[in-house]
Scaffold this active site. Structure first.
Site, PDB file in Angstrom:
ATOM      1  N   HIS A  46     -77.505  11.186  21.097  1.00  0.00           N
ATOM      2  CA  HIS A  46     -77.752  12.159  19.924  1.00  0.00           C
ATOM      3  C   HIS A  46     -78.167  11.788  18.581  1.00  0.00           C
ATOM      4  O   HIS A  46     -77.751  10.855  18.214  1.00  0.00           O
ATOM      5  CB  HIS A  46     -76.428  13.058  19.979  1.00  0.00           C
ATOM      6  CG  HIS A  46     -75.361  12.127  19.534  1.00  0.00           C
ATOM      7  ND1 HIS A  46     -75.014  12.022  18.139  1.00  0.00           N
ATOM      8  CD2 HIS A  46     -74.435  11.065  19.956  1.00  0.00           C
ATOM      9  CE1 HIS A  46     -73.994  11.470  17.932  1.00  0.00           C
ATOM     10  NE2 HIS A  46     -73.745  10.603  19.084  1.00  0.00           N
ATOM     11  N   HIS A  55     -91.698   1.914  19.976  1.00  0.00           N
ATOM     12  CA  HIS A  55     -91.790   1.537  21.889  1.00  0.00           C
ATOM     13  C   HIS A  55     -90.344   1.213  21.888  1.00  0.00           C
ATOM     14  O   HIS A  55     -89.863   0.039  21.474  1.00  0.00           O
ATOM     15  CB  HIS A  55     -92.866   0.494  22.036  1.00  0.00           C
ATOM     16  CG  HIS A  55     -92.766   0.128  23.428  1.00  0.00           C
ATOM     17  ND1 HIS A  55     -93.779  -0.554  24.014  1.00  0.00           N
ATOM     18  CD2 HIS A  55     -92.040   0.582  24.657  1.00  0.00           C
ATOM     19  CE1 HIS A  55     -93.411  -0.934  25.402  1.00  0.00           C
ATOM     20  NE2 HIS A  55     -92.218  -0.013  25.410  1.00  0.00           N
TER      21      HIS A  55
END
Length: 121
Positions: A46, A55
């Site tokens: 979250h 990446h």
């Protein structure tokens, strides 16, 4: 592109050109920049914020409220603890565990992750 076997919360924002691979989980409140790769079986918890061209490699885990700067690579199986900020242009090694903010670009490896010093001979 979001793979159909990825799990992405409804309110997640994903920038243009980013991809989310199979088995990845992105939880509520996350913001993914442009041109990012969220690889197989990784989790973005979250309220994480990823800059452009980040990446996150296979099996890496970002706990809640993590911020990752542009052009940073988080290696396979790495873990980023909650409420951590990583500046841009960093490489977090495979299996590294980041437990403190990273404010200086470079390569970070180990448990806990530490900056790898490059020795020139």
């Amino acid at each position: 592109m979001i793979h159909p076997k990825a799990v992405v919360a409804d309110d997640v924002k994903i920038g243009k050109g980013s991809v989310v691979m199979a088995g990845a989980i992105i939880n509520p409140g996350a913001v993914i920049g442009e041109g990012c790769i969220i690889n197989t079986a990784c989790s973005i918890d979250h309220d994480c914020k990823l800059g452009n061209f980040v990446h996150v490699a296979v099996g890496a885990h970002l706990a809640g409220s993590v911020t990752v700067g542009e052009r940073t690579w988080v290696g396979a199986g790495a873990t980023i603890s909650n409420n951590i900020s990583i500046c841009g242009e960093c490489m977090i090694g495979a299996g590294a565990v980041v437990v403190k903010d990273i404010a200086e670009n470079g390569t970070y490896v180990g448990v806990p992750a530490k900056k790898r010093l490059h020795i020139v001979s």
